[in-house]
Structure formats: structure tokens, C-alpha cells
Design an enzyme around this catalytic site. Sequence first.
Site, PDB file in Angstrom:
ATOM      1  CB  CYS A  52       1.592  47.751  42.680  1.00  0.00           C
ATOM      2  SG  CYS A  52       2.364  48.657  43.715  1.00  0.00           S
ATOM      3  N   GLY A  78       0.235  52.301  38.011  1.00  0.00           N
ATOM      4  CA  GLY A  78       1.477  52.871  38.615  1.00  0.00           C
ATOM      5  C   GLY A  78       2.454  53.437  37.571  1.00  0.00           C
ATOM      6  CG  ASN A 157      -1.987  45.305  42.987  1.00  0.00           C
ATOM      7  OD1 ASN A 157      -3.112  45.092  42.564  1.00  0.00           O
ATOM      8  ND2 ASN A 157      -1.792  46.594  43.550  1.00  0.00           N
ATOM      9  N   GLY A 158      -0.939  45.715  46.065  1.00  0.00           N
ATOM     10  CA  GLY A 158      -1.856  45.520  47.668  1.00  0.00           C
ATOM     11  C   GLY A 158      -1.050  46.506  48.733  1.00  0.00           C
ATOM     12  CE1 TYR A 297      -9.644  57.350  37.567  1.00  0.00           C
ATOM     13  CE2 TYR A 297      -8.516  56.601  39.462  1.00  0.00           C
ATOM     14  CZ  TYR A 297      -8.560  57.517  38.394  1.00  0.00           C
ATOM     15  OH  TYR A 297      -7.448  58.262  38.190  1.00  0.00           O
TER      16      TYR A 297
END
Length: 525
Positions: A52, A78, A157-158, A297
Site C-alpha cells: 500500500c 500498490g 500501509n502495513g 526495492y
Amino acid sequence: MSGIGSGGPDTPCYGHDRHEIHGHGDPGHDHSGHAEPEHGETPFDDSLHEECGVFGVLGLDDASTYAALGLHALQHRGQEAAGIATWHPGTGFNVERRLGYVRDEFTKTEVIDKLPGRISLGHTRYSTAGHKGQTALRDIQPLLADFAMGSFAIAHNGNLTNADKLRAKLIERGAIFQSGSDTECILHLMARSMQQTIPDKMKDALRLVEGAFSLIGMTRTKMIGVRDPMGIRPLVLGRKDGAWILASETCALDIIGADFEREIEPGEMIIVSETGITSHRPFEPAPSRFCVFEYVYFSRPDSQIGGLSVYEARRLIGVELAREAPAEADLVCPIPDSGTPAAIGFSQESGIPFAMGIIRNPYVGRTFIEPTQQIRDMGVRLKLNVNRALVAGKRVVLVDDSVVRGTTSRKIKEMVLAAGAREVHFRIASPPTRWSCFYGVDTPDREKLLAARMDEAEMARHLGVDSLRFVSLDGLYRACGMAEGRDRSAPRFCDACFSGDYPVDPRDARAKGKIDGPVLDPAPV
Ligand code: SF4
């Protein structure tokens, strides 16, 4: 934010002023012309996936347009779906959710016109395999809830590592879940809090959740930004023309011309209104354990994290690799795009010339891939092509960011040899990925990770390369600004997918038997 439910209605039923969900008949249809991102299901994509990106803006007219731009800059975090919420005095809360790419769905006038207001919250998501397509519609964020003191939107996010447990308890006590998202647990916990303000309810709720969360909440007049106590996922604060911006990465500030103000600190909650911000510390202090894979990345190379350029960190990983694992070769070639900065660093340190020996076609579409097995069998060839004139007769070092299942690496090696290369040496800009991530990154089950089953020499034989070497954990830490390498007693980053040293107990995963051995007893590194 991960989907954990199954089945059920496609339309969340929180009461609010206006709320529409749209999807396409073909749940797997790729709207972008890019390769379909489902992890490991095609030979096109053998990377891990961030799940996300979040973006919020307070204090700009047409805030949703800025949110769409911010989400576009965060699209790499995402690609499956996105949503934007706003509040406007005339319409109240508005939410639009779409499957597909931000640039395709949120540039339409008929969508943006439904999102008026000076405050906006956006989310872009990549869902885990098995929760795709129509069932994913109900999981698209921001999620919205009505409390007695007003409505509240949230984007996450997570991943919450105790969400299954919490969900079961909440259901036992009468909660009715409308999505399969772990994030919804936070809303139910907030509803049960006796506090009188939304920020205080949020604090109560977040003290009960575990795992990784960088969250943005939105009320009629406020944005709330929070990072979990260890700060596993990123969240930054920016300013533009007196307005406040919250975003997963600095590249999303750049796209709207906002200035980077600072990072939200691990364990910090900030409450932003048009009159200013206040900072709160709702959690017990904990050592910071930011995800080191963001440097390797996930984050964009033009983002800055912890005062360090992501591009520079990747270049330095290449420098470390060249020192730790030199190769006798004629050319250094990146596997594009993510291997490029490390390949530049490897070339600079080794003196071996850098060359674009592999060219990426960015226009591979899933609809093109799908029709026949014959086309699917062409695999990675549709996405990457070898620059024959460069590699023929050469000893080639290929630099990639990671090896997950090894499917793509093997095919690339075959293509490079078929193009006439004399030798192929793989150099990998991360340590072997041996463990699954439970903090918001989609990873295959452990037994599918090549490095969980084989040592380096076995992997080299399996891939059929002349040599294969990975950067060490210490080398990775040095490249990310830790001159002394990894402090084993107090590592500065989360590196669990390399070390097995999980900073937060992944309770749900352990309960499902997804982790063998004691969780907090790390593998030797
Ligand atoms: Fe990042 Fe790996 Fe930790 Fe997940 S396990 S948060 S990918 S370092």
C-alpha cells in the site's frame, strides 16, 4: 493493510454522505498495459510487493486532484486498486474507489467532480493473492465510519499481526465486519473506545493492535498521521502553499511541488489542522526498526528516507557487493529497472564497464499475456529482451535486487546465454530472502522461497549460473548508513525476511503454522 476475509458483500455499509464503489467486470483485467502484478503467479514478476501507499492533503482547493497525483507517484506501492475520500461542507464525506491504475481511474472528470473539498485522503493497494478482483472491492481504502462526533476515514500501509485474533474477539462481542481488511479492526476498536474525540479513540484502538502501521486518518477538519512504535513502514510530512501533506514517500511530495518537512517519527501521532500541527506519543517507546527492504526495492529511487537518498543507498549496495563478491567479467548489466543503481555501484567499484545488456519493455499487458498457454510460455521474454550486440562473447555480471522464487532469474540467464554470452554471474543487491514478511509485504510462503530451501551454491546450480553471490547483511547495513554494519544485539532495521529476526511477533501467522520454529529466536546471521 491486507485482506483477510472471504466472501460477503462488495459494498461496505458504513453510513456516510456519499459513497460509491466501481469495478470492472473482469476482475483481473489490467487497465494499464503493464504486466499483471500478482506475486509469483506468472513468470513475469518474481519480486516481493509492497501492499500500500497512502497520501493525504489538508488546506488546498481541489484537494482530491492533488491526492490523485500523489497516489500516481506512489503507484509502485500498490497497483491493484485505489481510493480517494474528501470532505466538503456542501456534500459531506465523499469516497470513490476503483480497481485499476490511478492514472486511468482518477483522471476522469466524472470521478474527480464527485470529490470536492480542501481535505482529501488517498490509498493505493496491492492485495494478497486470493483476495483479488471483485472480492477486493470491499477492501479498497480509505475505509469510512461514522462515530457520534462525526465521520472518519482511514488509510493504512502495513499489516496488523494480531488482526485475526482481534477480529475473532470483536465478532464474538457483536461486531459486524464489512470488509476483509485488517484495518477495519481499528475502526471497530475505535467504536468501542469511551473517549470523546476521534484522535483519542484512535490512540485507544492503536494501543491494542500489533504489527506495522503507517496510517492517515481524516475527519471533517483534521488529518491524523501515525506510525507504529517501531516505524516499520514510512510516512512523511510536507508543505505546499501553507497546506499540509502526509505521504508514504517523498516522491509523492515532489510530484505536487510540496516541500519535505520531516518524517513522522516511529511511535508518533500528529494531528494536523489548518491552524497547525500537534505531536503526540501514544505508545510505549520502542527501538526503531524501519524496513530495510524499502531501501533495497520498495521505495522509489528518487525518494529520501532517514536522510538518505534511496538511489544512493542502492548504488552503495552495489559498491559493497563489488567489494564482497568481485567477479572476473567484461560487462555489468542491471536487471531493469530495480537492479540499475546497484549495477552502477558495482561497475564503479569494480571498474567493469556498465551496459544496458537487458532492455525492459514497459508496455506488456496482461490481456496480451492471457489468451494462450503458448504466449504465457514465452514468459519473461515479453517483458525483458537481451541486447545481443552487447553481450555476445562477453562474461556478464547481472545485478538484481533480490531472488524470491528464482523463476525469473533462471529464465534471464537462459536468455543471456542464448544471446551468446560466454559466462553469466549473478550478483544480488540483498541477502538471501529466507523468511516471509508479515508487515505489509506480499511474500510467498516460506517453502516457496528459493533461499529457504537451498544454500548459495545449491541456488547457483539450480539457476545454472557460473556464480551467484548476495550482499551480506552487514554490507546492506553499511550501504544504508550504518558504518559498523548490523549490530546483532540491537539491529537498526527490520531485516526479518533475511534474518528471521522478527521485531514484532507475527501471532496470526504463527497460529496458522506459517512460521517454523520459535518466532523470536532468530536464525544465525
Ligand atoms: Fe521489510 Fe523484510 Fe521486515 Fe518485511 S520482513 S518489513 S520486507 S525487512
